[in-house]
Design a protein around this motif. Structure first.
Motif, PDB file in Angstrom:
ATOM      1  N   PRO A 284       0.673  -1.129   0.058  1.00  0.00           N
ATOM      2  CA  PRO A 284       0.307  -0.183   0.003  1.00  0.00           C
ATOM      3  C   PRO A 284       0.932   1.579  -0.007  1.00  0.00           C
ATOM      4  O   PRO A 284      -0.212   2.669   0.363  1.00  0.00           O
ATOM      5  CB  PRO A 284      -0.837   0.113   1.203  1.00  0.00           C
ATOM      6  N   LEU A 285       2.299   0.999  -0.318  1.00  0.00           N
ATOM      7  CA  LEU A 285       2.783   2.205   0.314  1.00  0.00           C
ATOM      8  C   LEU A 285       4.428   2.096  -0.703  1.00  0.00           C
ATOM      9  O   LEU A 285       4.778   0.861  -0.480  1.00  0.00           O
ATOM     10  CB  LEU A 285       3.115   2.778   1.275  1.00  0.00           C
ATOM     11  N   VAL A 286       5.067   3.019  -0.897  1.00  0.00           N
ATOM     12  CA  VAL A 286       6.300   3.383  -1.489  1.00  0.00           C
ATOM     13  C   VAL A 286       6.911   2.390  -0.235  1.00  0.00           C
ATOM     14  O   VAL A 286       6.948   2.782   0.267  1.00  0.00           O
ATOM     15  CB  VAL A 286       6.846   4.527  -1.720  1.00  0.00           C
ATOM     16  N   LEU A 287       8.107   0.901  -0.281  1.00  0.00           N
ATOM     17  CA  LEU A 287       9.292   0.778   0.503  1.00  0.00           C
ATOM     18  C   LEU A 287      10.375   1.514   0.168  1.00  0.00           C
ATOM     19  O   LEU A 287      11.250   1.105  -1.140  1.00  0.00           O
ATOM     20  CB  LEU A 287       8.930  -1.090  -0.173  1.00  0.00           C
ATOM     21  N   TRP A 288      11.548   1.818   0.196  1.00  0.00           N
ATOM     22  CA  TRP A 288      12.758   2.356   1.199  1.00  0.00           C
ATOM     23  C   TRP A 288      13.435   1.866   1.918  1.00  0.00           C
ATOM     24  O   TRP A 288      13.394   1.897   2.829  1.00  0.00           O
ATOM     25  CB  TRP A 288      12.805   3.675   0.521  1.00  0.00           C
ATOM     26  N   GLY A 289      13.661  -0.431   1.268  1.00  0.00           N
ATOM     27  CA  GLY A 289      14.589  -0.562   2.392  1.00  0.00           C
ATOM     28  C   GLY A 289      16.195  -1.536   2.147  1.00  0.00           C
ATOM     29  O   GLY A 289      16.428  -0.853   1.117  1.00  0.00           O
TER      30      GLY A 289
END
Length: 351
Positions: free
Chosen positions: A226-231
């Motif tokens: 449901p959102l942007v991931l920055w991992g």
């Protein structure tokens, strides 16, 4: 005025949209197709949590606000505002990043593991803490370009490549195509990596960095992200069609590689391994990998503004974040209202 816009990517499309709103007659010239370059091969993340200078951060921050304004003008905008969850690092590095963002008055929330699991139960291994950046968005720049051109009322010449600019007594007065010369009161070059060769025809320097990037996509899936991931495994989002989209470089925003060695499939396979580690419930493989040559000027910063009388430039990465604000400011400058926000980004810094 009669204005020619060279380039039908998201930057050129947004500029055409704003110019026609101001009453100008606009013709868009595109040698290939709408968003045929980097715009159609982009990760599509709208953010200001990355910047190369205070002025660059400010421009990106204003870019988010301009996208919001554009949403109100464009019927059925494809832009979405899910926010981004950042967990690339833990501990002191995460605290440092949060402090840095807050010092710039950038909205940031600290999430504990309970909050993370509630928002993203599909994560394979939830980090202990994460930062949530609520103002960040996502868009397919190619889709946005299509809608902007359709809504602009400007004319599109597709498959008509521009070979040179025409300069008359120190003023740019048109362009040269294979079919002949087309005159105009002003010309805007928003041609991405193709801008350098065009500008050389009138003696304007625009050095560009080589910044190739690969993006993979999966087949359409049910909603899983449901959102942007920055991992730590990279950057990841799900687009409006349900496809998971991921750069193959683990740190796409900071990726400074000048070449890509090895087959694209090998890079996509490696990225897919990282994707599955992030979302182990994903039951598919990638089905598309796309190479884009990102238009990054020689110092990494955008190039926006007048280069010669009658000639305006708009060349940068990332167009996804900066298209809306670039279009607003450049259209205002063409009408005579100079913007202090563009002082660091003038083309003459390469003269």
């Amino acid at each position: 005025m009669q204005i020619l816009v060279i380039g039908a990517g998201v930057i050129g499309a947004a500029i055409a949209f704003q110019l026609t709103r101001r009453g100008h007659e606009v013709t868009i010239l595109e040698g290939q197709g709408i968003a045929a370059g980097a715009s159609g091969r982009s990760f599509g993340w709208i953010n200001a949590s990355y910047g190369l200078s205070p002025a660059h951060y400010h421009l990106r921050r204003e870019g988010i606000a301009a996208h919001r304004r554009l949403d109100g003008l464009l019927p059925s905008s494809p832009t979405r505002w899910p926010g981004c969850m950042w967990f690339e690092s833990q501990g002191e590095e995460q605290l440092r990043f949060a402090k840095e963002l807050r010092a710039m008055d950038y909205p940031v929330e600290e999430w504990d593991q309970t909050r993370i699991k509630a928002a993203l139960p599909q994560l394979g291994q939830s980090p202990e803490t994460a930062l949530y950046l609520p103002t960040e968005g996502a868009v397919d720049p190619g889709e946005l370009a299509q809608r902007l051109i359709a809504a602009s009322g400007g004319r599109l010449w597709r498959g008509i490549a521009v070979h040179a600019l025409v300069e008359t007594q120190g003023k740019v007065t048109g362009v040269v195509t294979a079919q002949g010369v087309l005159g105009a009161d002003a010309v805007v070059v928003a041609a991405g990596t193709g801008a350098t060769a065009l500008l050389q025809t009138v003696g304007v320097a625009l050095p560009m960095l080589s910044r190739p990037g690969l993006i993979l996509k999966t087949p359409p899936l049910p909603p899983v992200l449901p959102l942007v991931l920055w991992g730590p495994g990279g950057e990841l989002r799900q687009d409006n069609a349900g496809r998971l989209v991921m750069p193959t470089a683990a740190n796409h925003q900071g990726d400074a590689a000048e070449t890509i060695s090895g087959l694209a499939s090998l890079h996509a396979d490696a990225a897919m391994t990282r994707l599955r580690a992030l979302l182990p419930g994903v039951q598919c493989d990638w089905d598309e990998v796309t190479l884009a040559h990102r238009p990054v000027p020689g110092d990494g910063l955008p190039v926006i503004g007048a280069a010669l009388p009658g000639l305006w430039l708009a060349v940068m990465h990332s167009g996804a974040t900066l298209a809306a604000i670039t279009a607003e400011l450049l259209a205002a400058e063409i009408d005579g209202k100079e913007s202090a926000d563009l002082a660091e980004f003038r083309p003459n810094r390469f003269s």
